[in-house]
Design a protein around this motif. Structure first.
Motif, mmCIF file in Angstrom:
data_model
loop_
_atom_site.group_PDB
_atom_site.id
_atom_site.type_symbol
_atom_site.label_atom_id
_atom_site.label_comp_id
_atom_site.label_asym_id
_atom_site.label_seq_id
_atom_site.Cartn_x
_atom_site.Cartn_y
_atom_site.Cartn_z
ATOM 1 N N THR A 300 0.850 -1.188 0.000
ATOM 2 C CA THR A 300 0.000 0.000 0.000
ATOM 3 C C THR A 300 0.888 1.241 0.000
ATOM 4 N N ARG A 304 -3.298 3.398 -1.205
ATOM 5 C CA ARG A 304 -3.915 2.359 -2.024
ATOM 6 C C ARG A 304 -2.914 1.259 -2.337
ATOM 7 N N LYS A 305 -3.436 0.052 -2.540
ATOM 8 C CA LYS A 305 -2.565 -0.995 -3.064
ATOM 9 C C LYS A 305 -2.196 -0.642 -4.497
ATOM 10 N N ARG A 306 -0.931 -0.880 -4.821
ATOM 11 C CA ARG A 306 -0.428 -0.494 -6.138
ATOM 12 C C ARG A 306 0.004 -1.723 -6.942
ATOM 13 N N ILE A 319 7.364 -1.293 -7.763
ATOM 14 C CA ILE A 319 5.954 -0.940 -7.770
ATOM 15 C C ILE A 319 5.768 0.324 -8.599
ATOM 16 N N LEU A 321 3.824 3.702 -9.339
ATOM 17 C CA LEU A 321 2.973 4.706 -8.694
ATOM 18 C C LEU A 321 2.661 5.783 -9.727
#
Length: 353
Positions: A300, A304-306, A319, A321
């Motif tokens: 997260t 938010r979960k990415r 990840i 973003l």
């Protein structure tokens, strides 16, 4: 502090352990595999503190990892294997209780000079290990050459029909050899009813031992949370190629490099059952997303979960973003949702008040 970190409210966790022990007569804590995320040695220490007389491990190789901290009986849950030298050696260890799931293996153990301690497994509807109920009378023929300390019954998780199966198999086992019953996945309330129902009129309840792993160690999820350290943050533009596979970015944004990869078990979650069409559709969709490098990650970031930029690496994950979200700073800790039975953390630290 850096890496994948488990933040544990130790006092709350131990209160849960004591409550489980107090409500589970005959408790046998299970400590196997990665130690449910805590490590085998720590679970052995906690089991000793609970005052139980037996701890269960999965494999012969795990015995030494708990023996130093737990000086009483260690039961090996996986079936005895005559071709495993360590299993043969431990079968003659007076501290070890060996599970046997085949008649041929029980006969081989009966040939040992030490009259080993054994737990005889009954085949349940799990159809994993065990001696068929129709063959249990043959166990009695060897009862004077081994020390049968109980019958082991590993029940399925499904509640429907569980108690009936437990009762039927228990009666079949007790008719062959009168010995305590060791259950997995039988709630204490059902166990008490079963024990009383199996006893002869006026006799005390049949002794039951209840093994507990997930419910014991992980039954209070609010006692813990897991975070990952932000290792790097890079601004990227649409069309720029990134990652091992050099896929072009679809949008402007950031690549956030966080601790936790395949070496930790991130991205290698244990499969869950998909019994409905909706669950199967979700599983199919998730698999398709992963194939295209757009699987939702457990991290997260900015609320938010990415999505993973690509599948996790050995010790870190990248990840993506998107623009508009505030990127974290180097060294920040971000929440990561992991299953502790499949993940190995770098460190366990006390949770902040």
């Amino acid at each position: 502090m850096s890496g994948l970190t488990l933040h544990l409210d130790v006092e709350r966790w131990r209160r849960h352990l004591r409550a489980e022990a107090g409500s589970t007569p005959g408790l046998v804590p299970v400590a196997k595999g990665n130690g449910y995320g805590f490590g085998l040695h720590r679970l052995a220490e906690e089991s000793a503190a609970l005052g139980v007389d037996t701890i269960a491990v999965g494999l012969p190789s795990e015995v030494e990892q708990v023996r130093e901290a737990f000086g009483k009986t260690v039961v090996i849950l996986n079936p005895w294997d005559a071709h495993n030298p360590l299993a043969v050696e431990l079968a003659e260890d007076p501290q070890v209780l060996t599970t046997v799931s085949r008649l041929a293996d029980l006969a081989a153990l009966a040939d040992l000079q030490t009259r080993p301690r054994v737990l005889v497994e009954v085949l349940t509807s799990m159809r994993r290990h065990g001696i068929a109920p129709t063959d249990l009378d043959r166990v009695a023929l060897l009862a004077d050459r081994v020390r049968i300390e109980g019958w082991s019954l590993h029940l399925p998780l499904r509640e429907e029909g569980r108690f009936t199966e437990a009762e039927q198999l228990a009666r079949a086992a007790l008719a062959a050899v009168d010995a305590p019953l060791w259950f997995s996945h039988l709630p204490p309330g059902e166990a008490a009813v079963l024990a009383a129902g199996l006893a002869d009129a006026g006799a005390p309840p049949v002794p039951l031992r209840l093994r507990s792993g997930t419910q014991l160690w992980l039954g209070d999820p609010d006692s813990r949370h897991t975070t990952a350290t932000v290792l790097d943050v890079h601004k990227v533009s649409r069309g720029e190629r990134v990652g091992y596979r050099q896929r072009p970015c679809r949008f402007d944004g950031y690549v956030v490099v966080v601790a936790g990869g395949t070496a930790h078990g991130v991205g290698l979650e244990a499969p869950s059952s998909a019994s409905t069409m909706r669950q199967r559709a979700i599983a199919l969709t998730t698999g398709g997303l992963e194939a295209f490098g757009t699987a939702l990650s457990p991290y997260t970031i900015a609320g938010r979960k990415r999505f993973f930029l690509e599948p996790p690496h050995m010790q870190s994950s990248q990840i993506f973003l998107p623009n508009g979200a505030t990127p974290p700073n180097l060294g920040d800790e971000v929440p990561v949702e992991v299953r502790l039975t499949t993940v190995t953390v770098d460190q366990i630290v006390p949770a902040s008040p």
